[in-house]
Design a protein around this motif. Sequence first.
Motif, mmCIF file in Angstrom:
data_model
loop_
_atom_site.group_PDB
_atom_site.id
_atom_site.type_symbol
_atom_site.label_atom_id
_atom_site.label_comp_id
_atom_site.label_asym_id
_atom_site.label_seq_id
_atom_site.Cartn_x
_atom_site.Cartn_y
_atom_site.Cartn_z
ATOM 1 N N VAL A 19 34.943 35.535 -19.660
ATOM 2 C CA VAL A 19 34.296 34.739 -18.617
ATOM 3 C C VAL A 19 35.216 33.619 -18.139
ATOM 4 C CG1 VAL A 19 32.995 33.338 -20.276
ATOM 5 C CG2 VAL A 19 32.215 33.489 -17.932
ATOM 6 N N THR A 23 36.351 33.650 -14.236
ATOM 7 C CA THR A 23 35.888 32.557 -13.372
ATOM 8 C C THR A 23 37.055 31.656 -12.962
ATOM 9 O OG1 THR A 23 35.255 31.255 -15.320
ATOM 10 C CG2 THR A 23 33.527 32.562 -14.280
ATOM 11 N N TYR A 27 38.139 30.655 -9.173
ATOM 12 C CA TYR A 27 38.214 29.217 -8.873
ATOM 13 C C TYR A 27 39.601 28.861 -8.350
ATOM 14 C CZ TYR A 27 38.169 24.174 -9.705
ATOM 15 O OH TYR A 27 38.275 22.814 -9.570
ATOM 16 N N PHE A 31 37.579 30.107 -4.356
ATOM 17 C CA PHE A 31 36.197 30.551 -4.151
ATOM 18 C C PHE A 31 35.208 29.585 -4.802
ATOM 19 C CE2 PHE A 31 38.495 34.540 -3.629
ATOM 20 C CZ PHE A 31 37.826 35.123 -2.556
ATOM 21 N N ASN A 32 34.037 29.495 -4.208
ATOM 22 C CA ASN A 32 32.928 28.831 -4.875
ATOM 23 C C ASN A 32 32.086 29.915 -5.550
ATOM 24 O OD1 ASN A 32 31.071 26.956 -5.716
ATOM 25 N ND2 ASN A 32 29.928 26.950 -3.773
ATOM 26 N N LEU A 34 28.918 31.354 -6.688
ATOM 27 C CA LEU A 34 27.493 31.148 -6.412
ATOM 28 C C LEU A 34 26.654 31.483 -7.629
ATOM 29 C CD1 LEU A 34 27.362 32.767 -2.886
ATOM 30 C CD2 LEU A 34 27.281 30.333 -3.431
ATOM 31 N N SER A 35 27.027 32.571 -8.292
ATOM 32 C CA SER A 35 26.335 32.935 -9.524
ATOM 33 C C SER A 35 27.254 33.827 -10.324
ATOM 34 C CB SER A 35 25.008 33.651 -9.241
ATOM 35 O OG SER A 35 25.249 34.931 -8.691
ATOM 36 N N CYS A 36 27.052 33.802 -11.620
ATOM 37 C CA CYS A 36 27.915 34.568 -12.522
ATOM 38 C C CYS A 36 27.021 35.042 -13.647
ATOM 39 C CB CYS A 36 29.036 33.634 -13.005
ATOM 40 S SG CYS A 36 29.892 34.231 -14.465
ATOM 41 N N GLN A 38 26.298 37.711 -16.839
ATOM 42 C CA GLN A 38 26.987 38.555 -17.796
ATOM 43 C C GLN A 38 26.003 39.314 -18.665
ATOM 44 O OE1 GLN A 38 30.061 36.283 -20.030
ATOM 45 N NE2 GLN A 38 28.728 34.639 -19.334
ATOM 46 N N TYR A 39 26.479 40.370 -19.248
ATOM 47 C CA TYR A 39 25.718 41.083 -20.272
ATOM 48 C C TYR A 39 26.716 41.679 -21.243
ATOM 49 C CZ TYR A 39 23.523 45.227 -22.370
ATOM 50 O OH TYR A 39 23.105 46.197 -23.240
ATOM 51 N N PHE A 284 21.048 43.597 -12.983
ATOM 52 C CA PHE A 284 21.002 42.137 -13.025
ATOM 53 C C PHE A 284 19.883 41.648 -12.118
ATOM 54 C CE2 PHE A 284 25.405 43.037 -14.203
ATOM 55 C CZ PHE A 284 25.509 42.288 -15.362
ATOM 56 N N GLU A 286 18.042 39.069 -9.475
ATOM 57 C CA GLU A 286 18.547 38.198 -8.411
ATOM 58 C C GLU A 286 18.846 36.824 -8.991
ATOM 59 O OE1 GLU A 286 15.858 37.817 -5.233
ATOM 60 O OE2 GLU A 286 16.606 39.602 -4.237
ATOM 61 N N ALA A 287 19.875 36.186 -8.471
ATOM 62 C CA ALA A 287 20.221 34.841 -8.925
ATOM 63 C C ALA A 287 19.937 33.861 -7.792
ATOM 64 C CB ALA A 287 21.685 34.795 -9.364
ATOM 65 N N GLY A 288 18.671 33.565 -7.588
ATOM 66 C CA GLY A 288 18.270 32.627 -6.540
ATOM 67 C C GLY A 288 18.638 33.091 -5.143
ATOM 68 N N GLU A 289 18.790 34.403 -4.970
ATOM 69 C CA GLU A 289 19.261 34.936 -3.680
ATOM 70 C C GLU A 289 18.130 35.052 -2.664
ATOM 71 O OE1 GLU A 289 21.598 38.561 -4.926
ATOM 72 O OE2 GLU A 289 21.524 37.454 -6.782
ATOM 73 N N GLU B 244 19.061 43.887 -21.446
ATOM 74 C CA GLU B 244 19.460 42.961 -22.517
ATOM 75 C C GLU B 244 18.842 43.328 -23.864
ATOM 76 O OE1 GLU B 244 21.418 40.307 -22.753
ATOM 77 O OE2 GLU B 244 21.768 39.585 -20.724
ATOM 78 N N GLU C 244 14.353 30.805 -11.163
ATOM 79 C CA GLU C 244 15.316 31.215 -10.129
ATOM 80 C C GLU C 244 14.667 31.327 -8.752
ATOM 81 O OE1 GLU C 244 18.552 31.897 -10.036
ATOM 82 O OE2 GLU C 244 19.201 32.239 -12.092
ATOM 83 N N LYS D 16 32.010 22.666 -7.228
ATOM 84 C CA LYS D 16 32.886 23.824 -7.369
ATOM 85 C C LYS D 16 33.565 23.819 -8.737
ATOM 86 C CE LYS D 16 35.413 26.186 -3.707
ATOM 87 N NZ LYS D 16 36.128 25.986 -2.455
ATOM 88 N N GLN D 38 23.641 30.717 -16.200
ATOM 89 C CA GLN D 38 23.637 29.608 -15.260
ATOM 90 C C GLN D 38 22.448 29.690 -14.335
ATOM 91 O OE1 GLN D 38 27.526 29.239 -13.192
ATOM 92 N NE2 GLN D 38 27.607 31.356 -13.886
#
Lengths: 289, 289, 289, 289
Positions: A19, A23, A27, A31-32, A34-36, A38-39, A284, A286-289, B244, C244, D16, D38
């Motif tokens: 990770v 990341t 960076y 890039f910013n 937005l979400s990352c 993992q599993y 995965f 959604e991550a606040g999308e 998970e 989220e 960022k 996150q």
Amino acid sequence: MKSQVVTFLIKCPDQKGLVAKITSFFYDKGFNILSCQQYVNSIEDTYFMRIRLNADGTEISKKELEKSFLELATPLEFDWSVNYGDKKQNVAIMVSHTSHNLYDLLERYKEGRLDCNVKMIISNHDKLRHIADMFDVPYHYLPVKKETKLQQETQVRNLLDANAIDLVVMARYMQILSSDFINYFKDKIINIHHSFLPAFQGANPYKRAYERGVKLIGATAHYATEDLDEGPIIEQDVKPVTHESTPTTLKRIGADIEKLVLARAVKNHLNNQIIVSGNRAIVFPEAGE
Amino acid sequence: MKSQVVTFLIKCPDQKGLVAKITSFFYDKGFNILSCQQYVNSIEDTYFMRIRLNADGTEISKKELEKSFLELATPLEFDWSVNYGDKKQNVAIMVSHTSHNLYDLLERYKEGRLDCNVKMIISNHDKLRHIADMFDVPYHYLPVKKETKLQQETQVRNLLDANAIDLVVMARYMQILSSDFINYFKDKIINIHHSFLPAFQGANPYKRAYERGVKLIGATAHYATEDLDEGPIIEQDVKPVTHESTPTTLKRIGADIEKLVLARAVKNHLNNQIIVSGNRAIVFPEAGE
Amino acid sequence: MKSQVVTFLIKCPDQKGLVAKITSFFYDKGFNILSCQQYVNSIEDTYFMRIRLNADGTEISKKELEKSFLELATPLEFDWSVNYGDKKQNVAIMVSHTSHNLYDLLERYKEGRLDCNVKMIISNHDKLRHIADMFDVPYHYLPVKKETKLQQETQVRNLLDANAIDLVVMARYMQILSSDFINYFKDKIINIHHSFLPAFQGANPYKRAYERGVKLIGATAHYATEDLDEGPIIEQDVKPVTHESTPTTLKRIGADIEKLVLARAVKNHLNNQIIVSGNRAIVFPEAGE
Amino acid sequence: MKSQVVTFLIKCPDQKGLVAKITSFFYDKGFNILSCQQYVNSIEDTYFMRIRLNADGTEISKKELEKSFLELATPLEFDWSVNYGDKKQNVAIMVSHTSHNLYDLLERYKEGRLDCNVKMIISNHDKLRHIADMFDVPYHYLPVKKETKLQQETQVRNLLDANAIDLVVMARYMQILSSDFINYFKDKIINIHHSFLPAFQGANPYKRAYERGVKLIGATAHYATEDLDEGPIIEQDVKPVTHESTPTTLKRIGADIEKLVLARAVKNHLNNQIIVSGNRAIVFPEAGE
């Protein structure tokens, strides 16, 4: 790259520092993140990542990005893909007699709730053409008989190729596809099965559910594989039923489950939320999308 | 009869006038009908009724009632049973290693939420004795080996007979019972299976659920029959899971489902809500009880 | 009467012998009782019945049946209604900006899954006309301003009257109706509210759900009454959400719940499964229908 | 540090490079990152992270780690906490009359399914002492009257302090705690409310649910705050109910929901899955744990 969301999907052997390395890579490129997400599958020592990037602060081209990323990916044995969010996926929907999934998908498409181009509907029957007409989507009637099966499949495949189809949705298409066809579109065909798999694989699940006297019925959306109804499961849901339910009632209750389950699976696929690993689908959220 | 709730369960060939005839019979005898639930299986032309009566206004004896009822029941070919609500059912719980269902049942029993007498716990291991002790219920340790299987089963059966057991609850008893045993207690053994049957019949359902990548796990309470995990289903429930979840996590999530599903099935049985018909269990809901 | 299903809905003070008297009445008249569902509210000593009859063996006319039934109903103080199943109900759908409920209802109607005639769509905006056109249903655009509110309501009412509308479905119609209007169509207006009432009554439920940090969102279908969002609840459902979820995500997830909840409520109403009693809706389940 | 799982919870203004900086920090110190979750709240521009580390490859001491981490945390304005997984949390359970939540928590604790030390049970009644005795946990009976309220609270607080209690679980403790008490244990008191908040805040939720005629009942676990029933929601669940349910039935059905909801909330808290932000609880799911 313009202001757009770039999504990388990564699968690789698990190891220390993944990770941080991934990341930091993005960076450093400006890039910013937005979400990352993992599993780690610790049974198979495999690592999975879905990372969404905002490209606003970067001047890097796709080509440069991918070239650079390969230098990270190769030594770490990444199996990866990237989606730049700048092109809608082309979708074909295959149906037979049953209309509820077709209506539901077209409604979501029409109202902007499915991020894709539905390029065509393909059916082995002419029965649902009126729905295609309502929603102004081309309808291809390609009948199939035992003796013309492979021939019809070739017609289907030519249509899909000619239209650069990215995803095939089998919205109750009641024909078994050949291994060749399945493998040609590997992980690109989503099927809806009208039971909570692995229960009631195969034909007539509602009738068998009635006979077995289950107190739940359900539906399963999965990637199509050579072994019928055994592909990676993307979405499942159930509803409680009672002894009062006849096979006909089960079918009606089930229709509503099928609609939601298939729509969610298609949305997850189009939104790059899925990595297939063997017979399992890592989906995965959604991550606040 | 004193102030008590009498419950009749009736199954018969469907025919005109059944509800009128049955309810008039009880009304004429002076009963107040608390609830009257019916189910017509129109595929098999079979009629089912659960009728609950308040005996307050009647002087009739059980014997007279049953004699009189037979005159109605015989020509109409009733398969029927009656429960006078004046005697708690005797229950035996069978367990092996797993404690969560046992705790749950004993807690409900202790706090008056299961209307029965838990007369004993029987186990092929000595591991859960401390729980029996906590709740002050006799614990019978009857180990079993391949060569002593039938012998142990005879011991179990003698214990059940000696204590006039009405219901056997297999709360994760991990031994297969003989057909003789099963048939001796027909429709009187409730088993909990840790999957949403018919998915994952047999051993290791959580491991197989992980491998299949299902997005739901569940549990099923059913009457034990000769064919393992194929008896009439009383209750089922599921919870959503994700990629998970490991087999261990699934086991933990599943434990909570197993507890609720088994407790509801036992409650429904003790409350005379179930009529078994072939391989299906007609489970009437509570009627404001 | 021809071969048809006749449904009686009855509400009366609880008393001994009701089920026997009612079922005997219909049996004596030659009806076959398809299902007979009861509910006794023992807190208010009230009795409710839904009874479905097959008229095949009878020669009785509607007029004779009702005259005869009145002789039973009057002394027992029945509040009752009958539906002969020989005439589809006329339905009007009212909408504002939001399309998902409208699509869903029209799809079910078009495919024969809602037993009614959708006679018209009424809206205070012209935005959803294309959907009405797709499904070939008349669309009435009746804009409303503060100063024209009552005037517009009169137009609506005239339209409903002129088309003999039996049921008004407010499928996200974002205007408050006057008491006069509500009472004129008492128990004949079904509204969908986008929260699990009584949580988040009033405006902006998804925004408030986000701010409150709830872990579930839901929807409620209820009969419209003078007190906004306080009418008898017919159907409710929820889905789990997480931190989220933004208000926008909640809206999207909620849309799917709203669709199912409203469709079920409308189906239950059209199928004569509901008796309203004070602020509570008695909703009988389907009986193998 | 020995072989143990270290968990950091971090909240800070979004900016960022956060994930790259934090994960690189731990990677550089020799930690293996087991999971890294996150959440970006883009409405409030706030970033949240839960990161779990395996300390196996590191020689660093806690003191060095924290000193070093501060150098990262201070400029980025982290609000953070760390749990080294080497010490079980001390838990006190507070109850009044109702036993089901107490049984459930003690069973999980006893069977090793709640990772904590239940040091004591505190009650304003002597009624549930037998349960404490069964599970061999000290029971403190501290009765309360209007005039002794603050005095009793001081006794409670002294007991909690003397036993170094980390978490207070109000398992149906039917007393309102003072603001002083609540604030002294800020984000360390979990309460179970027997409704799906914000519906039916306050007293008698099941009775009010019956009167409102809801078709769902539920339970909510939340952190206690000064405003009763308005604290950050950790877990919620519901079950469908029907018009048949009386307040008594609702209570019984609700008990099973309350048990699962409270147990999950306590587990999530003990497992360092929660960050409180204003009135919302960020509850990270388990990451294959």
